[in-house]
Design a protein around this motif. Structure first.
Motif, mmCIF file in Angstrom:
data_model
loop_
_atom_site.group_PDB
_atom_site.id
_atom_site.type_symbol
_atom_site.label_atom_id
_atom_site.label_comp_id
_atom_site.label_asym_id
_atom_site.label_seq_id
_atom_site.Cartn_x
_atom_site.Cartn_y
_atom_site.Cartn_z
ATOM 1 N N PRO A 74 75.812 68.481 -11.371
ATOM 2 C CA PRO A 74 77.254 68.711 -11.412
ATOM 3 C C PRO A 74 77.521 70.213 -11.553
ATOM 4 C CG PRO A 74 76.623 66.956 -12.930
ATOM 5 C CD PRO A 74 75.353 67.604 -12.475
ATOM 6 N N LEU A 76 80.628 73.291 -12.139
ATOM 7 C CA LEU A 76 81.993 73.706 -12.459
ATOM 8 C C LEU A 76 82.104 75.194 -12.227
ATOM 9 C CD1 LEU A 76 84.852 73.297 -13.654
ATOM 10 C CD2 LEU A 76 83.836 73.667 -15.926
ATOM 11 N N ASN A 113 91.669 62.252 -12.487
ATOM 12 C CA ASN A 113 90.433 63.006 -12.325
ATOM 13 C C ASN A 113 89.749 63.179 -13.670
ATOM 14 O OD1 ASN A 113 88.650 65.560 -11.960
ATOM 15 N ND2 ASN A 113 89.287 65.048 -9.873
ATOM 16 N N LEU A 115 88.019 65.441 -14.908
ATOM 17 C CA LEU A 115 88.122 66.766 -15.512
ATOM 18 C C LEU A 115 89.349 66.892 -16.408
ATOM 19 C CD1 LEU A 115 86.535 69.489 -15.432
ATOM 20 C CD2 LEU A 115 88.240 70.274 -13.784
ATOM 21 N N TYR A 154 90.411 72.337 -7.985
ATOM 22 C CA TYR A 154 90.053 71.449 -6.875
ATOM 23 C C TYR A 154 88.768 70.713 -7.214
ATOM 24 C CZ TYR A 154 86.641 75.086 -5.671
ATOM 25 O OH TYR A 154 85.599 75.988 -5.730
ATOM 26 N N GLN A 155 88.496 69.685 -6.441
ATOM 27 C CA GLN A 155 87.200 69.012 -6.483
ATOM 28 C C GLN A 155 86.751 68.771 -5.057
ATOM 29 O OE1 GLN A 155 86.997 65.153 -8.416
ATOM 30 N NE2 GLN A 155 84.795 64.974 -8.084
ATOM 31 N N GLU A 157 85.435 66.417 -2.455
ATOM 32 C CA GLU A 157 85.485 64.955 -2.353
ATOM 33 C C GLU A 157 84.083 64.358 -2.308
ATOM 34 O OE1 GLU A 157 87.882 64.188 1.034
ATOM 35 O OE2 GLU A 157 89.762 64.699 0.044
ATOM 36 N N GLN A 160 80.228 65.940 -7.261
ATOM 37 C CA GLN A 160 80.515 66.358 -8.630
ATOM 38 C C GLN A 160 80.584 67.885 -8.690
ATOM 39 O OE1 GLN A 160 77.369 64.218 -10.834
ATOM 40 N NE2 GLN A 160 78.977 62.932 -11.681
ATOM 41 N N TRP A 162 83.558 70.971 -9.116
ATOM 42 C CA TRP A 162 84.931 71.318 -9.437
ATOM 43 C C TRP A 162 85.088 72.829 -9.482
ATOM 44 C CZ3 TRP A 162 82.344 67.235 -11.420
ATOM 45 C CH2 TRP A 162 82.976 65.981 -11.447
ATOM 46 N N PHE A 183 83.610 67.819 -18.657
ATOM 47 C CA PHE A 183 82.549 68.181 -17.715
ATOM 48 C C PHE A 183 81.174 68.011 -18.353
ATOM 49 C CE2 PHE A 183 79.627 71.404 -15.954
ATOM 50 C CZ PHE A 183 79.563 70.948 -14.641
#
Length: 255
Positions: A74, A76, A113, A115, A154-155, A157, A160, A162, A183
């Motif tokens: 993931p 971020l 979401n 987050l 944003y993420q 689609e 994982q 962001w 997160f």
């Protein structure tokens, strides 16, 4: 093996603060240079990309190929980190009309979401950037806006990954710690079983095992890094440690 979050440092003045916030969640993290990701480290649970003093379109900006970690962990991205992910995938990042610095409020966000779980309506966030994301690539989904920043988060689609334009790590972002928790804990699955005390214990034990009866000479400047190293080594090997004070001319007043 202690699970950890890796923070890739692109030079932001708040990188250390991101690390502190993660550790306050009882999760171990390591801050490494943007291009020094620890490949093959099975204890890594997730990655955070810091801000930066550069613009992503500058020739001298710090750049790294994220394909080696994207899809494996993931991710971020914070401020520059968010802009970098978007820009390198075909999005647009342009100079803001004026530097956006200070308080803002999320005028809208995707409440479903992960987050933003537990984040209140209109929550205050802290902005500090001279550039802004004006278009995100295909496959990216806007998940938050402020009254002045259309793409505040944003993420990607079905991934994982962001990005947030604001700084959740600073005190002025009211629900920033909650977002980081979402997160670190909910997305990355960290167990929150780490503490500074346990770090000291494991580090001292590791030093004892590594050094045995060896003797160590340490250059001690009086700064945080060398002082912490000296204390840990002293606990591990005691009289086998010899510290030599090095006066580099940069001590605090009256020290």
């Amino acid at each position: 093996m202690q699970e950890k979050i890796i923070i890739l440092d692109f030079g932001s003045q708040t990188t250390q603060l991101i690390g502190r916030r993660v550790r306050e969640l009882n999760t171990y993290c390591e801050i490494v240079p943007y291009n020094k990701f620890p490949k093959g480290d099975e204890s890594v649970k997730g990655v955070i990309l810091s801000g930066s003093p550069f613009s992503v379109y500058d020739e001298s900006a710090f750049k790294v190929d994220l394909n080696e970690i994207r899809g494996k962990y993931p991710i971020l991205g914070i401020c520059y980190g968010a802009q970098f992910i978007s820009y390198t995938n075909g999005g647009r990042v342009e100079p803001a009309g004026s530097r956006e610095y200070g308080r803002a409020h999320l005028s809208s966000f995707d409440k479903e979401n992960v987050l933003f779980k537990g984040v209140k309506e209109g929550t205050q966030v802290w902005m500090s950037h001279g550039d802004t994301i004006t278009a995100i690539p295909s496959g990216f989904k806007k998940i938050a806006s402020t009254d002045k920043v259309e793409i505040a988060a944003y993420q990607i689609e079905n991934e994982q990954v962001w990005g947030v334009q604001f700084h959740p790590e600073v005190f002025h972002s009211e629900d920033g710690t909650q977002m980081l928790r979402n997160f670190v804990v909910d997305v990355c699955g960290c167990k929150q079983d780490w503490s500074a005390a346990s770090f000291i214990e494991t580090t001292v034990a590791g030093l004892k095992e590594q050094l045995g009866n060896d003797k160590v000479v340490l250059g001690l400047s009086g700064g945080v890094d060398s002082s912490v190293a000296a204390v840990l080594l002293n606990r591990a090997i005691g009289k086998n440690l010899t510290c030599i004070f090095v006066d580099h001319g940069m001590l605090r007043k009256n020290e």
